[in-house]
Design an enzyme around this catalytic site. Structure first.
Site, PDB file in Angstrom:
ATOM      1  N   GLY A 135      43.584  39.358  37.799  1.00  0.00           N
ATOM      2  CA  GLY A 135      45.006  39.328  38.074  1.00  0.00           C
ATOM      3  C   GLY A 135      45.410  37.933  38.513  1.00  0.00           C
ATOM      4  CD  GLU A 252      39.972  31.591  31.364  1.00  0.00           C
ATOM      5  OE1 GLU A 252      40.521  32.519  30.765  1.00  0.00           O
ATOM      6  OE2 GLU A 252      40.568  30.874  32.196  1.00  0.00           O
TER       7      GLU A 252
END
Length: 403
Positions: A135, A252
């Protein structure tokens, strides 16, 4: 397992890995790079694909370099590269590489987690038992992520969370969420942020899938209404979440710089020969296409060599550096260029969406081309990566207020 730390023993490990893969990787899941997308966009796996995931999870080879005490394979970087080579040789993909657990949340817990957090969260990730989402972005906090407003309050024996997130990949299938929240509304915006871990299966969380042009819906709007996180599930210090998220985003970007582990991709020149044929000299008949394909193949080769160099230079470092931003943009450009060339080569067969007139590979190419357009946006947009490169690698002056 024997100790294969020395270079001279790598071939012995290669033989062991090859034998284990041959025995445990079902033939039905080999040579199908499209399965990577199936895993990413599926809530449940079954049949041979489920068996393959379970076997890799039990072996720890879904996260080969993680320590064994946390469910990993305990392999060295060299051993992990050998394993990847042997998986690629038979067209095997990493079936655990779905969601955010392996690529982002797990590595960040290894970096910042307490021993209790590592023991609680890492083994289920390594086994593929738990799927994670993140989130991060909000309707009014995208590129300027530090403007987020999702509020986290101290409720005595737990944290209480209220707010909205968007583009939450896989939220509808995930059991846990790593959430960036505001814990101090009076502090400077980068200083009042924390990172909490919380279960998705609770009344205070609702995930609504967002339909995309490529047909699948991996992204969601996620709403938090008095959602609960345990006090022990704050990752990193209170109000220290900005440091944690910067590290997570490095992981990431590093995960987005190359092909999926074990993916076997048909060489573009072979695709072109199949659809266009060759002239009497064995060349593709379109000289302009040959030139553009050659340029693309050179870029792809340079990218692979750069990945290898960065990996070699990072030995002994704590983790990925800002070079991940360079590599993320390069990987995006290469992937999108290949997709464009593939559809051009296929001609009318590159227009397929469904139906018997198109092969599965042709439909996959079209949908992959569409979904690939998002690569230059998610994980930090192309422009944001260029800002990072300019400021943190080239040392140019900072003319923006965003991080």
């Amino acid at each position: 397992m024997a100790d294969f730390g020395a270079d001279s023993d790598l071939e012995a490990f290669r033989a062991e890995a090859r034998a284990w893969l041959e025995e445990n990787c079902p033939k039905s899941v080999r040579g199908q790079p499209g399965l990577a997308m199936v895993i990413m966009e599926s809530g449940q796996l079954d049949g041979d694909l489920l068996s393959w995931k379970q076997r890799m999870g039990e072996k720890g080879w879904g996260v080969p370099t993680w320590p064994k005490q946390y469910g990993g394979g305990g392999l060295s970087q060299k051993e992990a590269r050998v394993l990847q080579q042997e998986m690629a040789a038979i067209g095997a993909i990493n079936p655990l590489n779905a969601g955010m657990g392996i690529t982002m949340v797990g590595p960040t817990i290894l970096d910042y987690g307490t021993e209790e957090q590592k023991q609680k969260h890492l083994p289920p990730i390594a086994r593929g038992d738990i799927r994670w989402c993140l989130g991060l972005s909000e309707p009014n906090a995208g590129s300027d992520l530090a403007s987020l407003q999702t509020k986290c309050e101290d409720a005595g024996d737990h944290w209480k969370i209220n707010g909205q997130k968007i583009w939450t990949s896989g939220a509808q299938w995930s059991q846990w969420c790593g959430c960036l929240v505001r814990t101090d509304t009076k502090a400077k915006k980068h200083e009042g942020i924390s990172f909490v871990l919380l279960p998705m299966a609770q009344p205070g969380i609702e995930a609504r899938p967002i339909a995309l042009i490529a047909g699948a819906s991996p992204f969601c709007e996620t709403f938090f209404t008095d959602a609960v996180a345990e006090k022990s599930d704050m990752l990193g210090p209170l109000n220290g979440g900005w440091t944690v998220i910067k590290r997570l985003l490095q992981h990431e970007r590093a995960s987005q710089t190359g092909a999926p582990s074990g993916a076997r991709v048909t060489p573009l020149q072979d695709v072109a020969k199949k659809y266009l044929g060759v002239d009497e000299e064995g060349r593709l008949p379109d000289g302009d296409l040959r030139t553009r394909m050659t340029r693309h193949l050179m870029d792809a080769k340079a990218h692979r060599l750069t990945l290898a160099r960065v990996a070699a230079e990072s030995k002994g470092n704590a983790g990925p550096s800002n070079a991940a931003s360079v590599l993320k943009n390069a990987a995006t450009d290469i992937a999108q260029t290949r997709a464009e060339l593939t559809l051009e080569i296929m001609g009318a067969q590159g227009l397929g969406w469904e139906g018997e007139g198109f092969t599965g590979g042709e439909i996959e190419a079209v949908r992959g081309w569409l979904s690939g357009k998002a690569m230059s946006i998610y994980g930090g947009s192309f422009e944001i990566q260029n800002n990072i490169v300019s400021k943190r690698i080239l040392g140019l002056p900072d003319t923006t207020n965003s991080a």
